[in-house]
Design a protein around this motif. Structure first.
Motif, PDB file in Angstrom:
ATOM      1  N   GLY A   1      18.640  10.945  10.543  1.00 26.00           N
ATOM      2  CA  GLY A   1      17.067  10.837  10.404  1.00 26.00           C
ATOM      3  C   GLY A   1      16.802   9.454  10.532  1.00 26.00           C
ATOM      4  N   PRO A   2      15.497   9.334  10.769  1.00 24.38           N
ATOM      5  CA  PRO A   2      14.897   7.939  10.460  1.00 24.38           C
ATOM      6  C   PRO A   2      15.043   7.224   9.075  1.00 24.38           C
ATOM      7  CG  PRO A   2      13.091   9.360  10.767  1.00 24.38           C
ATOM      8  CD  PRO A   2      14.144  10.163  10.872  1.00 24.38           C
TER       9      PRO A   2
ATOM     10  N   GLU B   1      21.302  14.618   3.672  1.00 22.33           N
ATOM     11  CA  GLU B   1      22.175  13.851   2.688  1.00 22.33           C
ATOM     12  C   GLU B   1      22.748  15.177   1.822  1.00 22.33           C
ATOM     13  OE1 GLU B   1      24.185  11.858   2.273  1.00 22.33           O
ATOM     14  OE2 GLU B   1      23.292  10.057   1.146  1.00 22.33           O
ATOM     15  N   VAL B   2      24.010  15.074   1.523  1.00 23.99           N
ATOM     16  CA  VAL B   2      24.486  16.176   0.468  1.00 23.99           C
ATOM     17  C   VAL B   2      25.350  15.366  -0.514  1.00 23.99           C
ATOM     18  CG1 VAL B   2      26.146  17.933   0.201  1.00 23.99           C
ATOM     19  CG2 VAL B   2      24.656  17.758   2.409  1.00 23.99           C
ATOM     20  N   GLU B   3      24.953  15.646  -1.817  1.00 23.31           N
ATOM     21  CA  GLU B   3      25.687  15.045  -2.898  1.00 23.31           C
ATOM     22  C   GLU B   3      26.485  16.283  -3.611  1.00 23.31           C
ATOM     23  OE1 GLU B   3      26.528  12.264  -4.145  1.00 23.31           O
ATOM     24  OE2 GLU B   3      24.897  10.746  -3.682  1.00 23.31           O
TER      25      GLU B   3
ATOM     26  N   PRO C   1      25.589  17.018   6.369  1.00 18.33           N
ATOM     27  CA  PRO C   1      24.598  16.091   7.229  1.00 18.33           C
ATOM     28  C   PRO C   1      24.460  16.302   8.717  1.00 18.33           C
ATOM     29  CG  PRO C   1      25.639  14.906   5.376  1.00 18.33           C
ATOM     30  CD  PRO C   1      26.306  16.275   5.495  1.00 18.33           C
ATOM     31  N   GLY C   2      23.347  16.481   9.112  1.00 18.06           N
ATOM     32  CA  GLY C   2      23.369  16.531  10.465  1.00 18.06           C
ATOM     33  C   GLY C   2      23.308  18.004  11.059  1.00 18.06           C
TER      34      GLY C   2
ATOM     35  N   LEU D   1      15.301  17.106   6.017  1.00 12.22           N
ATOM     36  CA  LEU D   1      14.332  16.669   6.585  1.00 12.22           C
ATOM     37  C   LEU D   1      13.409  17.660   7.502  1.00 12.22           C
ATOM     38  CD1 LEU D   1      12.519  13.973   7.845  1.00 12.22           C
ATOM     39  CD2 LEU D   1      14.210  14.083   9.638  1.00 12.22           C
ATOM     40  N   HIS D   2      12.053  17.663   7.506  1.00 14.66           N
ATOM     41  CA  HIS D   2      11.306  18.749   8.205  1.00 14.66           C
ATOM     42  C   HIS D   2      10.593  17.971   9.363  1.00 14.66           C
ATOM     43  CE1 HIS D   2      10.783  20.006   3.636  1.00 14.66           C
ATOM     44  NE2 HIS D   2      11.714  20.719   4.297  1.00 14.66           N
TER      45      HIS D   2
END
Length: 316
Positions: free
Chosen positions: A80-81, A200-202, A245-246, A224-225
């Motif tokens: 994402g941005p 993101e994933v922690e 992610p993604g 992200l929406h």
């Protein structure tokens, strides 16, 4: 002209993913000890130790162009941005086009050239040091939520809000002012409150406590929406994330299991909706949909119930 440069990255307000590692200690039949970061195939007893996560950098400022007139671009490995602020730390006999300090919005991947540096006097020595910091998400200074969120629970499961907006215990800073804490046992399924793309994933932290050192050590997922806002699901269980992610997720989809990691006094799920305002993440008010299909702002003591998307439950 001799041009010397040094690039610096400053602390960013969204942590970067770590890689989970375990150390396996075991003996063979002859009594010899072995240590490995991969699970061994053995019938002998194996001692497993969780190691600290290793951070992964996702954003770089990269130099391009000629030595006398270098350009700079950003590599963004988030799906994402991001917004990036670049400034001089030190410079002599140099100018930048566009002028620094400057903020850039960078989409995923490799950006075009963002700025160029040239010497004011080509015959004189020049030097500079750059610094940059970034925030995930494009800037949304006037954002207001216009959609509802599903309670982040499995359909039919009910849990109580232990801390609502402006909670005195820990919801008094801009990032958490409009967050909610939901009491639930470790291992409770956590579902997406709204559709979006996983940023993101922690997944690698395993401890908790009330010391400030634990503030950045909660397992979490950021989604992200489509309107640029981001949901954060925090204090999740070790290595139980069901997304990466993604990945595009739907509202109501299983994404993780609750835990008790990071700055936490007990098992719960922390949920907030945040936006990038002025190069910092801030939480914003939102509404859940209730079991009666009415929208409400969650308050301490409220009961939340997981819903199933369908004809009478519109999922964003």
């Amino acid at each position: 002209m001799r041009l010397q440069c040094l690039l610096l990255i400053l602390l960013l307000p969204l942590s970067t993913t770590g890689f989970a590692k375990k150390l396996y200690k075991y003996q063979d039949k002859q009594g010899r000890w072995y240590f490995s970061d991969k699970a061994p195939v053995t019938e002998q007893p194996v001692e497993v130790r969780q190691l600290k996560p290793v951070r992964k950098q996702r954003v770089w400022l990269e130099k391009t162009g000629s030595a006398n007139s270098p350009g700079f671009l950003i590599i963004n490995q988030y799906p994402g941005p991001i917004e990036v602020a670049v400034d001089w730390r030190d410079h002599h006999n140099l100018s930048a086009t566009p002028q620094l300090p400057h903020r850039f919005v960078v989409e995923p991947g490799r950006s075009d050239n963002l700025f160029t540096i040239t010497a004011d006097d080509q015959a004189a020595e020049s030097r500079f040091t750059l610094e940059y910091r970034y925030v995930v998400g494009r800037p949304l200074p006037d954002y207001a939520s216009r959609v509802h969120y599903l309670p982040p629970l499995a359909p039919g499961r009910r849990f109580q809000v232990s801390q609502g907006f402006g909670g005195e215990f820990s919801h008094h800073d801009p990032q958490n002012q409009y967050a909610v804490d939901i009491m639930m046992p470790v291992g409770t399924p956590v579902h997406a409150a709204r559709a979006g793309i996983v940023l993101e994933v922690e997944d690698d932290f395993y401890a908790s406590g009330m010391q400030q050192a634990f503030a950045s050590k909660a397992n979490s997922i950021w989604i992200l929406h489509e309107d640029g806002s981001m949901a954060v699901y925090a204090h999740l269980a070790l290595e139980k994330a069901q997304v990466q992610p993604g990945l595009q997720v739907k509202a109501g989809e299983l994404i993780a299991y609750s835990g008790n990691t990071g700055f936490s006094s007990g098992p719960h799920l922390h949920f907030a909706v945040q936006v990038n305002r002025g190069m910092r993440l801030e939480s914003v008010p939102f509404q859940f949909m209730g079991a009666n299909r009415l929208l409400f702002e969650p308050r301490q003591g409220d009961w939340l119930e997981g819903l199933t998307c369908g004809l009478d439950v519109k999922c964003n």
